[in-house]
Design an enzyme around this catalytic site. Structure first.
Site, mmCIF file in Angstrom:
data_model
loop_
_atom_site.group_PDB
_atom_site.id
_atom_site.type_symbol
_atom_site.label_atom_id
_atom_site.label_comp_id
_atom_site.label_asym_id
_atom_site.label_seq_id
_atom_site.Cartn_x
_atom_site.Cartn_y
_atom_site.Cartn_z
ATOM 1 N N ASP A 207 0.824 -1.203 0.000
ATOM 2 C CA ASP A 207 0.000 0.000 0.000
ATOM 3 C C ASP A 207 0.864 1.261 0.000
ATOM 4 O OD1 ASP A 207 -2.736 1.088 0.346
ATOM 5 O OD2 ASP A 207 -1.928 1.867 2.221
ATOM 6 N N GLU A 266 1.694 -0.202 -4.934
ATOM 7 C CA GLU A 266 0.742 0.830 -5.359
ATOM 8 C C GLU A 266 1.545 2.119 -5.530
ATOM 9 O OE1 GLU A 266 -3.342 3.036 -3.854
ATOM 10 O OE2 GLU A 266 -1.743 2.621 -2.448
HETATM 11 O O1 ISL Z 1 -2.953 10.394 -4.053
HETATM 12 C C1 ISL Z 1 -2.554 9.434 -3.601
HETATM 13 C C2 ISL Z 1 -1.118 9.296 -3.427
HETATM 14 O O2 ISL Z 1 -0.358 9.957 -4.438
HETATM 15 C C3 ISL Z 1 -3.560 8.446 -3.258
HETATM 16 O O3 ISL Z 1 -4.162 8.051 -4.434
HETATM 17 C C4 ISL Z 1 -3.098 7.256 -2.467
HETATM 18 O O4 ISL Z 1 -1.983 6.657 -2.999
HETATM 19 C C5 ISL Z 1 -4.173 6.255 -2.360
HETATM 20 O O5 ISL Z 1 -5.314 6.839 -1.849
HETATM 21 C C6 ISL Z 1 -3.705 5.167 -1.436
HETATM 22 O O6 ISL Z 1 -4.694 4.188 -1.343
HETATM 23 C C7 ISL Z 1 -4.395 3.120 -0.513
HETATM 24 O O7 ISL Z 1 -4.090 3.532 0.795
HETATM 25 C C8 ISL Z 1 -5.143 4.174 1.507
HETATM 26 C C9 ISL Z 1 -6.415 3.336 1.474
HETATM 27 O O8 ISL Z 1 -7.487 4.093 1.968
HETATM 28 C C10 ISL Z 1 -6.744 2.896 0.070
HETATM 29 O O9 ISL Z 1 -7.895 2.073 0.068
HETATM 30 C C11 ISL Z 1 -5.550 2.164 -0.470
HETATM 31 O O10 ISL Z 1 -5.751 1.613 -1.739
HETATM 32 C C12 ISL Z 1 -4.667 4.370 2.910
HETATM 33 O O11 ISL Z 1 -4.103 3.202 3.412
#
Ligand code: ISL
Ligand code: CA
Length: 521
Positions: A207, A266
């Site tokens: 994540d 991610e």
């Molecule tokens: O803008 C972002 C970073 O550049 C966001 O898109 C971020 O990376 C994204 O929201 C991260 O998502 C992940 O972590 C979150 C969680 O709420 C999401 O469901 C997950 O996919 C926090 O752990």
């Protein structure tokens, strides 16, 4: 050396709250997944990515982790995960877990200790605590905003009752960011990696893999506008700090002790060169590339997304990854316009995705053609809704539970109609049961597409060649012979010579209708 299993794998993302509920509490769980594994075998996937199931107060549905080395009782506890791993492996399906290194839950014992220990203590140095600015330290240390809205800092009350320091949370206040400059943080993460790998897990989705390192002086953001999800800029000091790469190298050294284990980051980084840095040979195996998610349904936009994703992966000779949706974004049927047109386009895009070289990710319910659901205010649960002062509805609409069978909610998802998010009565037409009985259904279409992708040798080779196509259309060819045509225009598209393996909408007289794709050999 044989190619690793994940190089052309189809991953199926299970949002565990929403897949299947085994004990009637209205929330999906791991025994629910185990009970439905044969459905996934029939669908034809290779691996499951399961969103976080570790112990959590569920402020962000598991992305707020209080114990990274145990499974939350809500999902069935550790024994349920072990049952799932065994049952999946018996069927040749890999299991990848979601790990959350950037932050913990505010209920993690480390955070409780940090609050109790007070300023300047070692316990505080596991997180990012700072004194406030301005008179009495009453202003946050900088202007960073939480991705979910509002300030990224929360002030604590010190053990003596006085107004105290502030801690950083890029997401919800219940998700304090860890201080990765403190070696204890990696040491603990290593324990977590090994804990799950020893239990047979085949890899991890990591994540916010671009988030763990922060610039030492925590400089202000240039702009606090446009900071919401999907709109970040690469110059945002909150993310993609160069120090993050040393962390990925440390993670990789651990994972390399377990041959075959995969890491999928991610990585919300837009510049191809900077994105590719995460895919260097000693960092992540795979990185999500979100360009296809962000592309509107138009030939030029889609071609641009594909070309950029391929070019980015090619910089480090990495495997491209493809995804059309996940638990954070509106479902593609809705993004592409909704209704029959949205569904046709989503099916067409699934064929484009599955025709491309690399690993593909399907989000649970995508294979049923589920749309986003418009939920009433009072059932919304995503922290974004509160934190944005009720201006952003958040992500609940793409997280509604799966409809399995029957004519009324909960459609076999649970035994209670009181599911964690309400299920729309109209989904009676979209249940697995109905779609299994209908050769023209979206489910039948996905099964056929995955079967062809698995079986036909024309899908081989790691490159694509663009073929000339009229305005509004695109066409590309895999070196082993597969041709994929997409008609994103307004007029029927004349297909090239060849046998049609599959079309997302019936082809008539050698012409592909608008909002459709075809595979030819
Ligand atoms: O803008 C972002 C970073 O550049 C966001 O898109 C971020 O990376 C994204 O929201 C991260 O998502 C992940 O972590 C979150 C969680 O709420 C999401 O469901 C997950 O996919 C926090 O752990
Ligand atoms: Ca349950």
């Amino acid at each position: 050396m044989a190619a690793p299993w994940w190089r052309d794998a189809v991953f199926y993302q299970v949002y565990p709250r929403s897949f299947a509920d085994s004990n009637g509490d209205g929330i999906g769980d791991l025994d629910g997944v185990t009970a439905r594994l044969d459905y996934l075998v029939q669908l034809g996937i290779d691996a499951i990515w399961i969103n976080p199931v570790t112990v959590s107060p569920m402020a962000d549905h598991g992305y707020d982790v209080a114990d990274p080395r145990d499974v939350d009782p809500l999902f069935g506890g550790l024994a349920a995960l072990e049952r799932l791993i065994t049952a999946a492996h018996d069927r040749g399906i890999k299991i990848t877990m979601d790990l959350v290194p950037n932050h913990t839950s505010s209920q993690h014992p480390w955070f409780a200790a940090a609050l109790a220990a007070g300023p300047g203590t070692d316990a505080r140095k596991r997180y990012i605590f700072r004194d406030g600015r301005g008179p009495g330290g009453a202003e946050p240390p900088n202007n960073w905003e939480s991705v979910f809205g509002g300030p990224a800092w929360t002030r604590v009350v010190e053990p003596d009752g006085s107004p105290g320091q502030w801690y950083l949370h890029l997401f919800d206040a219940e998700q304090p960011d860890l201080n990765w400059d403190n070696p204890e943080v990696f040491d603990d993460f290593e324990k977590t990696l090994r804990f799950w790998l020893e239990r047979g897990v085949d890899g991890f989705r990591i994540d916010v893999a671009h988030g763990m390192a922060k610039p030492p002086d925590l400089p202000d953001m240039a702009s606090v506008e446009n900071n919401r999800m999907l709109r970040n800029k690469d110059d945002d000091p909150r993310f993609n700090h160069a120090g993050v790469h040393a962390i990925h190298r440390d993670i990789r050294r651990v994972v390399d002790d377990y041959p075959g284990a995969v890491t999928i980051g991610e990585v919300w980084v837009y510049d191809n060169a900077r994105w590719a840095e995460y895919l260097r040979a000693d960092e992540l195996h795979l990185g999500f590339n979100f360009r296809l998610v962000q592309a509107r349904f138009g030939a030029a936009a889609i071609r641009d997304a594909i070309e950029n994703s391929l070019a980015a992966a090619a910089i480090e000779n990495a495997t491209p990854t493809w995804t059309l949706s996940n638990h954070d974004v509106d479902r593609e049927v809705t993004r592409y316009g909704g209704g029959a047109v949205g569904l046709n386009r989503a099916r067409a895009m699934a064929m484009v995705m599955l025709a491309l070289p690399g690993a593909a990710f399907i989000y649970n319910g995508e294979e049923l053609g589920l749309p986003n659901v418009e939920l009433p205010d009072e059932v919304l649960q995503d922290p974004t809704w509160e934190r944005s002062g009720h201006t952003e509805r958040g992500r609940d609409g793409c997280r509604v539970p799966m409809p399995w069978s029957g004519e009324t909610p909960p459609f076999g998802f649970s035994t209670t109609p009181d599911t964690w998010l309400p299920m729309p009565p109209q989904w009676a037409a979209l249940t697995v049961e109905k779609q299994q009985a209908d050769a023209g259904s979206t489910l039948a279409f996905f099964r056929r597409a995955l079967e062809l992708r698995r079986q036909r040798e024309e899908f081989g080779g790691s490159e694509i060649e663009w073929l000339p196509a009229p305005r509004g259309a695109l066409m590309f060819k895999r070196p082993s012979g597969l041709v994929c045509a997409l008609n994103a225009g307004k007029r029927p598209l004349r297909l090239p010579d060849g046998d049609v393996l599959l079309a997302s909408t019936p082809v008539s007289d050698g012409h592909l209708p608008p909002n459709a794709a075809a595979w030819l050999v």
